[in-house]
Write a protein that holds these residues in place. Structure first.
Motif, mmCIF file in Angstrom:
data_model
loop_
_atom_site.group_PDB
_atom_site.id
_atom_site.type_symbol
_atom_site.label_atom_id
_atom_site.label_comp_id
_atom_site.label_asym_id
_atom_site.label_seq_id
_atom_site.Cartn_x
_atom_site.Cartn_y
_atom_site.Cartn_z
ATOM 1 N N PHE A 32 0.883 -1.168 0.000
ATOM 2 C CA PHE A 32 0.000 0.000 0.000
ATOM 3 C C PHE A 32 0.919 1.216 0.000
ATOM 4 O O PHE A 32 1.598 1.478 0.981
ATOM 5 C CB PHE A 32 -0.861 -0.079 1.258
ATOM 6 N N LEU A 33 0.944 1.920 -1.124
ATOM 7 C CA LEU A 33 1.921 2.982 -1.301
ATOM 8 C C LEU A 33 1.267 4.333 -1.482
ATOM 9 O O LEU A 33 0.195 4.430 -2.051
ATOM 10 C CB LEU A 33 2.722 2.738 -2.584
ATOM 11 N N GLY A 34 1.958 5.356 -1.055
ATOM 12 C CA GLY A 34 1.450 6.699 -1.305
ATOM 13 C C GLY A 34 2.289 7.706 -0.555
ATOM 14 O O GLY A 34 2.933 7.366 0.431
ATOM 15 N N PRO A 35 2.292 8.959 -1.023
ATOM 16 C CA PRO A 35 3.076 9.994 -0.355
ATOM 17 C C PRO A 35 2.544 10.312 1.049
ATOM 18 O O PRO A 35 1.484 9.828 1.420
ATOM 19 C CB PRO A 35 2.945 11.207 -1.267
ATOM 20 N N ASN A 36 3.264 11.119 1.783
ATOM 21 C CA ASN A 36 2.835 11.508 3.128
ATOM 22 C C ASN A 36 1.442 12.112 3.081
ATOM 23 O O ASN A 36 1.149 12.933 2.221
ATOM 24 C CB ASN A 36 3.782 12.567 3.724
ATOM 25 N N GLY A 37 0.622 11.676 4.012
ATOM 26 C CA GLY A 37 -0.718 12.257 4.108
ATOM 27 C C GLY A 37 -1.679 11.757 3.053
ATOM 28 O O GLY A 37 -2.762 12.305 2.871
ATOM 29 N N MET A 284 7.292 5.317 -11.380
ATOM 30 C CA MET A 284 5.841 5.233 -11.475
ATOM 31 C C MET A 284 5.185 5.946 -10.293
ATOM 32 O O MET A 284 4.212 6.680 -10.449
ATOM 33 C CB MET A 284 5.432 3.765 -11.474
ATOM 34 N N PHE A 285 5.759 5.728 -9.144
ATOM 35 C CA PHE A 285 5.241 6.346 -7.925
ATOM 36 C C PHE A 285 5.233 7.861 -8.069
ATOM 37 O O PHE A 285 4.236 8.527 -7.818
ATOM 38 C CB PHE A 285 6.131 5.921 -6.750
ATOM 39 N N LEU A 286 6.353 8.400 -8.510
ATOM 40 C CA LEU A 286 6.459 9.851 -8.627
ATOM 41 C C LEU A 286 5.522 10.380 -9.707
ATOM 42 O O LEU A 286 4.903 11.429 -9.549
ATOM 43 C CB LEU A 286 7.902 10.245 -8.935
ATOM 44 N N GLU A 287 5.437 9.622 -10.774
ATOM 45 C CA GLU A 287 4.613 10.066 -11.889
ATOM 46 C C GLU A 287 3.133 10.075 -11.508
ATOM 47 O O GLU A 287 2.426 11.051 -11.673
ATOM 48 C CB GLU A 287 4.846 9.123 -13.056
ATOM 49 N N LEU A 288 2.695 8.932 -10.949
ATOM 50 C CA LEU A 288 1.272 8.789 -10.650
ATOM 51 C C LEU A 288 0.818 9.710 -9.532
ATOM 52 O O LEU A 288 -0.337 10.093 -9.456
ATOM 53 C CB LEU A 288 0.953 7.342 -10.266
ATOM 54 N N THR A 289 1.734 10.025 -8.659
ATOM 55 C CA THR A 289 1.333 10.864 -7.530
ATOM 56 C C THR A 289 1.839 12.283 -7.715
ATOM 57 O O THR A 289 1.878 13.057 -6.781
ATOM 58 C CB THR A 289 1.864 10.288 -6.213
ATOM 59 N N ALA A 290 2.220 12.601 -8.966
ATOM 60 C CA ALA A 290 2.844 13.909 -9.206
ATOM 61 C C ALA A 290 2.002 15.065 -8.699
ATOM 62 O O ALA A 290 2.497 15.954 -8.015
ATOM 63 C CB ALA A 290 3.121 14.086 -10.693
ATOM 64 N N GLU A 291 0.711 15.038 -8.977
ATOM 65 C CA GLU A 291 -0.117 16.181 -8.546
ATOM 66 C C GLU A 291 -0.262 16.220 -7.040
ATOM 67 O O GLU A 291 -0.597 17.231 -6.468
ATOM 68 C CB GLU A 291 -1.539 16.105 -9.132
ATOM 69 N N THR A 292 -0.067 15.044 -6.422
ATOM 70 C CA THR A 292 -0.313 14.994 -4.994
ATOM 71 C C THR A 292 0.966 15.136 -4.186
ATOM 72 O O THR A 292 0.948 15.121 -2.969
ATOM 73 C CB THR A 292 -0.996 13.679 -4.618
ATOM 74 N N GLN A 293 2.100 15.245 -4.861
ATOM 75 C CA GLN A 293 3.364 15.362 -4.141
ATOM 76 C C GLN A 293 3.499 16.725 -3.480
ATOM 77 O O GLN A 293 3.117 17.733 -4.060
ATOM 78 C CB GLN A 293 4.541 15.185 -5.100
ATOM 79 N N ARG A 294 4.084 16.717 -2.308
ATOM 80 C CA ARG A 294 4.366 17.992 -1.658
ATOM 81 C C ARG A 294 5.414 18.779 -2.419
ATOM 82 O O ARG A 294 5.417 19.998 -2.448
ATOM 83 C CB ARG A 294 4.930 17.761 -0.258
ATOM 84 N N GLU A 295 6.367 18.045 -3.029
ATOM 85 C CA GLU A 295 7.478 18.718 -3.698
ATOM 86 C C GLU A 295 7.082 19.253 -5.067
ATOM 87 O O GLU A 295 7.911 19.607 -5.862
ATOM 88 C CB GLU A 295 8.668 17.766 -3.831
ATOM 89 N N GLY A 296 5.786 19.251 -5.352
ATOM 90 C CA GLY A 296 5.318 19.764 -6.641
ATOM 91 C C GLY A 296 5.581 18.754 -7.732
ATOM 92 O O GLY A 296 5.637 17.565 -7.484
#
Ligand SMILES: Nc1ncnc2c1ncn2[C@@H]1O[C@H](COP(=O)(O)OP(=O)(O)OP(=O)(O)O)[C@@H](O)[C@H]1O
Ligand SMILES: [Mg+2]
Lengths: 299, 268
Positions: A32-37, A284-296
């Motif tokens: 189960f993967l995903g950025p902080n929060g 893939m992680f960075l790409e798929l969660t790009a909009e949701t990343q804190r780092e923009g």
């Protein structure tokens, strides 16, 4: 087996978990993967009844968690290893779990042994435990009832390399014996090595899910030769579209067998040819969660 | 290690039988254990005996010879009890939140009402046993005191009196328990207890002294006042009614609110 159906959790106007649906199957490790929060811990808390969902439901082994007569025997849970009474000893914490589940007393020693906490360490108060020791104790608490389902929130957190290896083997053998394992982690490499299925979540929504093979297949192939430029040209000529990375490696969505074939035909000696797994998950992680990343826009 | 693996292999391959539920007796014994298994918990328990012995010693040493009676001992021991017992009750509840151990507790037993119930039973059990110990120490003190001073032994409390005193102390303890459930934070609930049991009664007393209308109805609204009647022996019918009504206001209603909140609150 864990089934999550249209799970939504709102805090006021903020939606922490948004219509999440997935299944963690027996015999498989689900990462189960995903950025902080992103909502991983919240989802896991809902699974075990610590948080009530706004809507949707979760079933563990076909039942609501609160309908399990003795949950510790069916579901092993580790949500936060630091959430323990600091004044109790490790052994005492494990003993409380053992007694709650109605297990024989010897199980406490077996578990301490299993997570490699020494007699001396078990007698220390948890306030004096290192992060990794707490984690081991938490894992022991989750395993003591020999459950069929494991729900672990960042279990590798704080473990040393040997501990991480041990954990990986443990979860693997658990799943191989028919157990269901759901674990969240930020350690992409860890997840990649161990998980069979992946669920990616960003801003409370699932952004991708499937078997690791399926998801990473999309990630393609990384290939190198003495000259990246020549290789890229040869592959393009063979009908494979590629991108040439600054480090000289060539990436493509074609599968490794085809890439090797074309390179052979062009008479280019490859120095490396692999499916993009290694970098793939991170990419893939960075790409798929790009909009949701804190780092923009990380991509 | 391999033995464990084999065992699990077998149990996963064969369909498992439905495990039995967790009986209330087991939960209660565990909650009781959790009151003793930290250093602070242990010393809080030990302080019941220690305080009783110190209070008894003080009466023997400092009280006038004519005051060496069982009542004096019971009264002296009673003072620390009214503080220690509620603290025990408060911490047994708030620890799950302040120390965050509730994350495990409520995962292993996903019925918060049962856990809180088990805590209440253990707290009352500890309260009753503590009172028996306290009275016993007081009785020994009375015997010693009479021997030291050469006075006649005076047993000026009946068994009924002792019973009422114990009831009053257990009610005080439940007050702490209720605050623990309602506030779910150790320092907050302890402060709450002092407000509840010292500040409110003081204000109520002042109001009763200055306002005639309140003086007449104080028993209905002041729980400390109506439960303190228990220290003076049997209650009249009206005093029981006072105790019931003020207990409803100050104990039962807030406890109900607290329980509803506990059921709903997120544990994290
Ligand atoms: N009680 C609450 N009130 C308001 N917002 C909350 C509450 N609990 C959680 N959240 C929010 O829900 C979101 C999801 O949090 P959660 O802990 O599930 O994330 P996570 O995926 O586990 O992150 P991490 O990887 O950092 O552990 C966060 O934005 C968090 O701030
Ligand atoms: Mg988290």
């Amino acid at each position: 087996m864990i089934t999550i159906e249209s799970l939504t959790k709102r805090y006021g106007r903020f939606t922490a978990v948004d219509d999440v649906t997935f299944t963690a199957s027996p015999g498989r490790v689900t990462g189960f993967l995903g950025p902080n929060g992103a909502g991983k811990s919240t989802t896991m808390r809902v699974m075990v009844g610590l948080t009530t969902p706004t809507s949707g439901e979760v079933r563990v082994s076909g039942r609501h968690y609160s309908d399990l007569p003795n949950p510790g025997l069916e579901v092993g849970v580790l949500l936060d290893a630091s959430a323990q009474h600091a004044g109790r000893t490790g052994r005492e914490i494990l003993t409380i779990a053992q007694r709650t589940m109605g297990l024989p007393r010897r199980r406490v020693d077996e578990m301490l042994d299993r997570v490699s906490l020494s007699e001396n360490e078990a007698g220390r108060r948890v306030r004096n435990y290192s992060l990794g020791m707490r984690q081991r104790l938490g894992i022991a608490t989750a395993l003591i009832g020999e459950p069929e389902v494991l729900i672990l929130d960042e279990p590798a957190n704080g473990l040393d390399p040997a501990g991480i290896r041990w954990m990986r083997d443990l979860l693997r053998s658990y799943a191989d014996q028919g157990g269901t394992v759901l674990l969240s982690s930020h350690l992409l490499h860890e997840i990649e090595v161990i998980a069979d299925d992946l669920v990616l979540i960003g801003n409370g929504r699932i952004v991708a899910q499937g078997t690791k093979a399926e998801l990473l297949h999309a990630a393609g192939t990384v290939v190198r030769s003495a000259s990246g430029k020549l290789l890229a040209q040869a592959l393009e000529a063979g009908g494979i579209s590629v991108t040439l990375s600054p480090d000289g490696s060539v990436r493509t969505t074609a599968d490794p067998a085809r890439v090797g074939q074309v390179a052979l035909g062009a008479g280019i000696a490859l120095t490396e040819l692999k499916s993009a797994d290694g970098a793939g998950l991170e990419e893939m992680f960075l790409e798929l969660t790009a909009e949701t990343q804190r780092e923009g826009a990380a991509a | 290690m391999s033995a464990i693996t084999v065992e699990r292999e077998a149990s996963m391959a064969t369909p498992r039988t439905e495990p039995a539920g967790i009986p209330m007796t087991r939960l209660t014994s565990i909650e009781l254990r959790k009151m003793f298994d930290t250093r602070s918990g242990f010393w809080l328990m030990a302080s019941i005996g220690i305080a009783a012995v110190l209070a008894t010693g003080a009466v023997i040493l400092f009280a006038a010879d004519s005051d060496i009676t069982f009542n004096s001992f019971a009264a002296a021991i009673g003072v620390p009890m009214t503080i220690i017992l509620p603290m025990i009750a408060i911490l047994s509840v708030t620890g799950e939140w302040s120390q965050r151990s509730g994350l495990t507790t409520f995962t292993l037993v996903p019925h918060r009402g049962r856990v809180i119930g088990a805590k209440a039973i253990s707290a009352v059990g500890v309260g009753v046993v503590s009172m028996v110990i306290a009275f016993t120490i007081g009785a020994v003190g009375n015997l010693l005191g009479a021997a030291v001073t050469g006075n006649d032994l005076v047993w000026d409390l009946s068994l009924a009196n002792l019973f009422y005193i114990a009831v009053a102390n257990v009610l005080g303890m439940l007050m702490g328990f209720m605050l623990g459930v309602l506030i779910r934070n150790s320092p907050g609930a302890i402060v709450g207890y002092f407000v509840y049991s010292f500040l409110v009664p003081t204000l109520s007393g002042l109001l009763a002294a200055s306002q005639d209308w309140y003086h007449d109805v104080q028993g209905w609204f002041d729980f400390q006042f109506s439960s303190s009647q228990l220290f003076d022996g049997a209650l009249t019918g009206q005093e029981w009614a006072h105790l019931g009504v003020s207990g409803l206001i100050w104990l039962i209603i807030p406890l109900t609110v607290g329980l509803v909140l506990v059921m709903r609150a997120e544990v994290k």
